[in-house]
Design an enzyme around this catalytic site. Sequence first.
Site, PDB file in Angstrom:
ATOM      1  CG  HIS A 118       3.456   8.735  -0.675  1.00  0.00           C
ATOM      2  ND1 HIS A 118       2.916   8.155   0.443  1.00  0.00           N
ATOM      3  CD2 HIS A 118       3.807   7.715  -1.445  1.00  0.00           C
ATOM      4  CE1 HIS A 118       2.967   6.843   0.199  1.00  0.00           C
ATOM      5  NE2 HIS A 118       3.205   6.585  -1.220  1.00  0.00           N
ATOM      6  CD  GLU A 121       2.338  11.943   1.952  1.00  0.00           C
ATOM      7  OE1 GLU A 121       3.329  11.578   2.473  1.00  0.00           O
ATOM      8  OE2 GLU A 121       1.425  10.947   1.422  1.00  0.00           O
ATOM      9  NE  ARG A 173       0.126   6.574  -2.746  1.00  0.00           N
ATOM     10  CZ  ARG A 173      -0.146   6.714  -1.468  1.00  0.00           C
ATOM     11  NH1 ARG A 173      -0.408   7.534  -0.932  1.00  0.00           N
ATOM     12  NH2 ARG A 173      -0.005   5.357  -0.700  1.00  0.00           N
ATOM     13  CG  HIS A 244       4.375   9.085   5.008  1.00  0.00           C
ATOM     14  ND1 HIS A 244       4.047   8.571   3.848  1.00  0.00           N
ATOM     15  CD2 HIS A 244       5.542   8.463   5.676  1.00  0.00           C
ATOM     16  CE1 HIS A 244       4.879   7.677   3.577  1.00  0.00           C
ATOM     17  NE2 HIS A 244       5.739   7.356   4.743  1.00  0.00           N
ATOM     18  CD  GLU A 319       0.509   9.267   7.048  1.00  0.00           C
ATOM     19  OE1 GLU A 319       0.395  10.226   6.588  1.00  0.00           O
ATOM     20  OE2 GLU A 319       0.895   8.120   6.276  1.00  0.00           O
TER      21      GLU A 319
END
Length: 366
Positions: A118, A121, A173, A244, A319
């Site tokens: 993505h 990020e 994204r 991410h 994440e």
Amino acid sequence: MDVMVEGPRATQVASMLHEREIPYAIAVGDVNVLLEREQGTVLNKLRRNSSANRTMDWHTYHRLDSIYAFIDNLGREYPYLCTVMVIGKSVEGRDLKLLKISNGNSTNTSVWMDGSIHPREWISTAVVTYIANHLVRNFTNLSDSVTNKDWYILPVLNPDGYEYTHTYDRMWRKNRAPYGECVGVDLNRNFSYGWGEKGEEGSSDDPGNIFFRGSKAFSEPETSAVKRLIVGADTTFKVFLSFHSYGEVIIFPWGYTGDPCPDYVELLEGGTAMAKAIFETSGHTYKVGSTKDLMYYAAGNSIDWSYGVANIPYSYMVELRGKQYRFLLPREEIIPTAREAMSGVLRLMEFVDTRTKSAQSCASTK
């Protein structure tokens, strides 16, 4: 849910939510303020004009050409450790450039790491390149649990989208594949395992949706390149790490269903080892659990595929920071975030080797 609203309409949207008794809070009062803090207005203008001559560091975010130059330089400086490979092309014809770090031992198992599936990020690519730099430049001083592995590192899985976030839309994204009047596939909904499951909860069949899964599994050249490399590699992958932001969580399969995966406890313990190392490094607490437990249904994601199809036993999505800044993590937080993530990765390598030796010992006593 985060909703981005144009400044002049903020009051109108707030009134609508209030009238309908929908609780809300303003997370970021002015996105431009965070954009300036993330990059610096003057620096950003300079980098947009010319990023090719920039030396790679982790005090700012870099454009694709700087990242690829960094990979090429490592290959030239450490030819006995580093191999640079182009594993495919993006929709718009950009290279998917991968760095392999290996001492050449035929008994090595392998680790996969990727960033910016993505593209908004940015911190994910910064973290992956920071770890790659540390591994290469300190290889001879690292533990056996690191050096007994071949490292396959793809810092930018979605190069078209990554460049697009630097030049047109910071919050983009998807990739840049045209689908009728719409553009882009969410590459982390384009893998085959669980693809299309849970309907609109797990992904979307609408090309205009940010979770659009594509026309079929592996319809996109970027995801196909990852599949081709991993399935065709003459090695056994033990670990798959996809970085991410944001959320400060370490998640593992499944995402397409709420059912636990067969190795739920093992993955939970491995993720917890990572989280403990992160906390010991920075004091930041990362939660650990399955994708559905901690987030939401995500069907067709990369770690469900790596675990369920490629049989990579330790498959995680990390994440990174930060909840406060969302995707616009200030550049002064790059190095602290990278350091804590690297601590987690190195601890996971120790965990994997300990479990492997334990399993071998049990097998030999039977």
